[in-house]
Write a protein that holds these residues in place. Structure first.
Motif, PDB file in Angstrom:
ATOM      1  N   GLY A 122       4.849   9.259 -19.014  1.00  6.85           N
ATOM      2  CA  GLY A 122       4.368   9.177 -17.517  1.00  6.85           C
ATOM      3  C   GLY A 122       4.144   7.912 -16.951  1.00  6.85           C
ATOM      4  N   VAL A 123       4.592   7.024 -17.633  1.00  6.62           N
ATOM      5  CA  VAL A 123       4.028   5.556 -16.909  1.00  6.62           C
ATOM      6  C   VAL A 123       5.083   5.355 -15.947  1.00  6.62           C
ATOM      7  CG1 VAL A 123       3.910   3.052 -17.595  1.00  6.62           C
ATOM      8  CG2 VAL A 123       3.341   4.838 -19.265  1.00  6.62           C
ATOM      9  N   PRO A 124       4.417   4.863 -14.592  1.00  6.96           N
ATOM     10  CA  PRO A 124       5.144   4.803 -13.373  1.00  6.96           C
ATOM     11  C   PRO A 124       6.171   3.559 -13.816  1.00  6.96           C
ATOM     12  CG  PRO A 124       2.860   4.856 -12.986  1.00  6.96           C
ATOM     13  CD  PRO A 124       2.912   4.795 -14.545  1.00  6.96           C
ATOM     14  N   SER A 125       7.333   3.763 -13.326  1.00 11.68           N
ATOM     15  CA  SER A 125       8.568   2.557 -13.364  1.00 11.68           C
ATOM     16  C   SER A 125       8.712   2.075 -12.165  1.00 11.68           C
ATOM     17  CB  SER A 125       9.747   3.418 -14.357  1.00 11.68           C
ATOM     18  OG  SER A 125      10.254   4.440 -13.545  1.00 11.68           O
ATOM     19  N   ARG A 126       8.375   2.688 -10.862  1.00 15.86           N
ATOM     20  CA  ARG A 126       9.023   2.250  -9.627  1.00 15.86           C
ATOM     21  C   ARG A 126       7.833   2.430  -8.576  1.00 15.86           C
ATOM     22  NH1 ARG A 126      13.481   5.935  -6.900  1.00 15.86           N
ATOM     23  NH2 ARG A 126      12.227   7.760  -6.983  1.00 15.86           N
ATOM     24  N   LEU A 127       7.932   1.652  -7.606  1.00 20.76           N
ATOM     25  CA  LEU A 127       7.127   1.823  -6.384  1.00 20.76           C
ATOM     26  C   LEU A 127       7.889   2.129  -5.458  1.00 20.76           C
ATOM     27  CD1 LEU A 127       4.906  -1.322  -6.658  1.00 20.76           C
ATOM     28  CD2 LEU A 127       4.203   0.755  -7.386  1.00 20.76           C
ATOM     29  N   MET A 128       7.640   3.528  -4.714  1.00 16.86           N
ATOM     30  CA  MET A 128       8.403   4.152  -3.561  1.00 16.86           C
ATOM     31  C   MET A 128       7.625   3.785  -2.364  1.00 16.86           C
ATOM     32  SD  MET A 128      10.727   5.752  -2.352  1.00 16.86           S
ATOM     33  CE  MET A 128      11.534   6.525  -3.886  1.00 16.86           C
ATOM     34  N   ILE A 129       7.923   3.085  -1.368  1.00 13.51           N
ATOM     35  CA  ILE A 129       7.373   2.713  -0.059  1.00 13.51           C
ATOM     36  C   ILE A 129       7.197   3.976   0.688  1.00 13.51           C
ATOM     37  CG2 ILE A 129       7.671   1.492   2.114  1.00 13.51           C
ATOM     38  CD1 ILE A 129       9.375  -0.378   0.523  1.00 13.51           C
ATOM     39  N   ILE A 130       5.967   4.114   1.092  1.00 14.79           N
ATOM     40  CA  ILE A 130       5.635   5.329   1.952  1.00 14.79           C
ATOM     41  C   ILE A 130       5.000   4.930   3.314  1.00 14.79           C
ATOM     42  CG2 ILE A 130       5.309   6.961   0.224  1.00 14.79           C
ATOM     43  CD1 ILE A 130       2.254   6.530   0.509  1.00 14.79           C
ATOM     44  N   GLU A 131       4.535   3.664   3.450  1.00 13.14           N
ATOM     45  CA  GLU A 131       4.169   3.061   4.744  1.00 13.14           C
ATOM     46  C   GLU A 131       4.594   1.565   4.845  1.00 13.14           C
ATOM     47  OE1 GLU A 131       0.416   3.903   6.582  1.00 13.14           O
ATOM     48  OE2 GLU A 131       0.587   6.181   6.017  1.00 13.14           O
ATOM     49  N   PRO A 132       5.023   0.926   5.951  1.00 12.90           N
ATOM     50  CA  PRO A 132       5.202   1.552   7.175  1.00 12.90           C
ATOM     51  C   PRO A 132       6.406   2.695   7.272  1.00 12.90           C
ATOM     52  CG  PRO A 132       6.141  -0.765   6.976  1.00 12.90           C
ATOM     53  CD  PRO A 132       5.342  -0.473   5.727  1.00 12.90           C
ATOM     54  N   VAL A 133       6.353   3.422   8.064  1.00 14.05           N
ATOM     55  CA  VAL A 133       7.236   4.548   8.232  1.00 14.05           C
ATOM     56  C   VAL A 133       9.024   4.028   8.255  1.00 14.05           C
ATOM     57  CG1 VAL A 133       7.873   6.530   9.661  1.00 14.05           C
ATOM     58  CG2 VAL A 133       5.520   5.863   9.261  1.00 14.05           C
ATOM     59  N   ALA A 134       9.023   2.673   8.995  1.00 18.15           N
ATOM     60  CA  ALA A 134      10.403   2.222   9.100  1.00 18.15           C
ATOM     61  C   ALA A 134      10.929   1.826   7.832  1.00 18.15           C
ATOM     62  CB  ALA A 134      10.281   1.029   9.908  1.00 18.15           C
ATOM     63  N   GLN A 135       9.983   1.519   6.764  1.00 15.17           N
ATOM     64  CA  GLN A 135      10.517   1.154   5.506  1.00 15.17           C
ATOM     65  C   GLN A 135      10.541   2.402   4.591  1.00 15.17           C
ATOM     66  OE1 GLN A 135       8.499  -2.397   4.151  1.00 15.17           O
ATOM     67  NE2 GLN A 135       9.370  -3.373   6.139  1.00 15.17           N
ATOM     68  N   ALA A 136       9.906   3.618   4.825  1.00 20.43           N
ATOM     69  CA  ALA A 136       9.782   4.442   3.776  1.00 20.43           C
ATOM     70  C   ALA A 136      10.930   5.072   3.249  1.00 20.43           C
ATOM     71  CB  ALA A 136       9.221   5.828   4.805  1.00 20.43           C
ATOM     72  N   GLY A 137      10.814   5.212   1.713  1.00 20.42           N
ATOM     73  CA  GLY A 137      12.019   5.410   1.140  1.00 20.42           C
ATOM     74  C   GLY A 137      12.558   4.444   0.255  1.00 20.42           C
ATOM     75  N   GLY A 138      12.312   3.382   0.557  1.00 21.92           N
ATOM     76  CA  GLY A 138      12.812   2.367   0.076  1.00 21.92           C
ATOM     77  C   GLY A 138      11.904   1.996  -1.349  1.00 21.92           C
ATOM     78  N   HIS A 139      12.343   1.472  -2.404  1.00 24.64           N
ATOM     79  CA  HIS A 139      11.763   1.367  -3.565  1.00 24.64           C
ATOM     80  C   HIS A 139      11.753   0.208  -4.392  1.00 24.64           C
ATOM     81  CE1 HIS A 139      15.834   2.821  -5.261  1.00 24.64           C
ATOM     82  NE2 HIS A 139      15.144   2.275  -6.429  1.00 24.64           N
ATOM     83  N   TYR A 140      10.927  -0.296  -5.436  1.00 24.39           N
ATOM     84  CA  TYR A 140      11.127  -1.368  -6.119  1.00 24.39           C
ATOM     85  C   TYR A 140      11.158  -0.984  -7.653  1.00 24.39           C
ATOM     86  CZ  TYR A 140      10.137  -4.082  -1.992  1.00 24.39           C
ATOM     87  OH  TYR A 140      10.185  -4.778  -0.792  1.00 24.39           O
ATOM     88  N   VAL A 141      11.928  -1.352  -8.562  1.00 19.12           N
ATOM     89  CA  VAL A 141      11.958  -0.978 -10.007  1.00 19.12           C
ATOM     90  C   VAL A 141      10.986  -1.957 -10.760  1.00 19.12           C
ATOM     91  CG1 VAL A 141      13.188  -0.955 -11.946  1.00 19.12           C
ATOM     92  CG2 VAL A 141      14.138  -0.117  -9.934  1.00 19.12           C
ATOM     93  N   LEU A 142      10.110  -1.309 -11.486  1.00 18.10           N
ATOM     94  CA  LEU A 142       8.999  -2.476 -12.292  1.00 18.10           C
ATOM     95  C   LEU A 142       9.436  -2.619 -13.749  1.00 18.10           C
ATOM     96  CD1 LEU A 142       5.682  -0.330 -11.289  1.00 18.10           C
ATOM     97  CD2 LEU A 142       6.483  -2.467 -10.154  1.00 18.10           C
ATOM     98  N   GLY A 143       9.442  -3.763 -13.908  1.00 17.03           N
ATOM     99  CA  GLY A 143       9.713  -4.167 -15.275  1.00 17.03           C
ATOM    100  C   GLY A 143       8.507  -4.225 -16.165  1.00 17.03           C
TER     101      GLY A 143
END
Length: 175
Positions: free
Chosen positions: A80-101
């Motif tokens: 259960g170690v997080p592997s990505r960051l999902m954008i939740i704010e600002p609303v205009a960018q919500a849903g975008g994500h970044y994969v963590l290495g």
């Protein structure tokens, strides 16, 4: 010394004083207008006013996510170690994500793994890294700090699935 040399030195000193004054003004401006700190951010499903799917898809294409490598290709980690960051704010960018290495740097500098073009993000702002079965975030001396669930990250702070991480005005959920 000649009169011309003294005049040139006076102008150089004056220019340095103006540069110093502008730097002080910029530092004061940054202190007066810090980024908004998310005291308690609701979960994405409970939020209202989300961006339409078309806007989220468009912002996904605009995001500069790091290229997948052999270590983060499947973006699944054990325990259960997080592997990505999902954008939740600002609303205009919500849903975008970044994969963590295994080690990911975040900042405005082009040399960072995740480049965030935002006013309140430092050149090299923070670092995410995995130790054992835990993801940690470490603020790298940024002016405005890195926040996890509304608390300023001091030293190496663990990040778990569902935690909200704020860098500048960008709030992301660890997944």
């Amino acid at each position: 010394m000649s009169e011309q040399l003294l005049t040139i030195l006076k102008f150089c000193l004056l220019a340095l004083l103006y540069l110093f004054f502008l730097r002080v003004l910029r530092a004061v401006w940054t202190e007066i207008n810090p980024p908004k700190v998310a005291a308690e951010t609701p979960t994405p499903s409970a939020r209202s006013g989300r961006a339409p799917k078309a806007d989220r898809a468009r912002s996904d294409k605009q995001k500069k996510a790091p290229k997948p490598t052999a270590t983060n290709k499947g973006s699944r980690r054990p325990g259960g170690v997080p592997s990505r960051l999902m954008i939740i704010e600002p609303v205009a960018q919500a849903g975008g994500h970044y994969v963590l290495g295994p080690e990911t740097t975040v900042g405005r500098s082009p040399g960072c793994s995740i480049v965030l073009d935002e006013q309140y993000v430092s050149q090299v702002h923070a670092r995410f890294f995995v130790r054992g079965d835990t993801l940690f975030v470490e603020d790298l001396g940024s002016t405005n700090g890195t926040w996890v669930n509304g608390s300023r990250a001091v030293g190496q702070m663990p990040v778990r699935v569902g935690n909200h991480v704020q860098i500048g005005n960008l709030i992301m959920e660890a997944q």
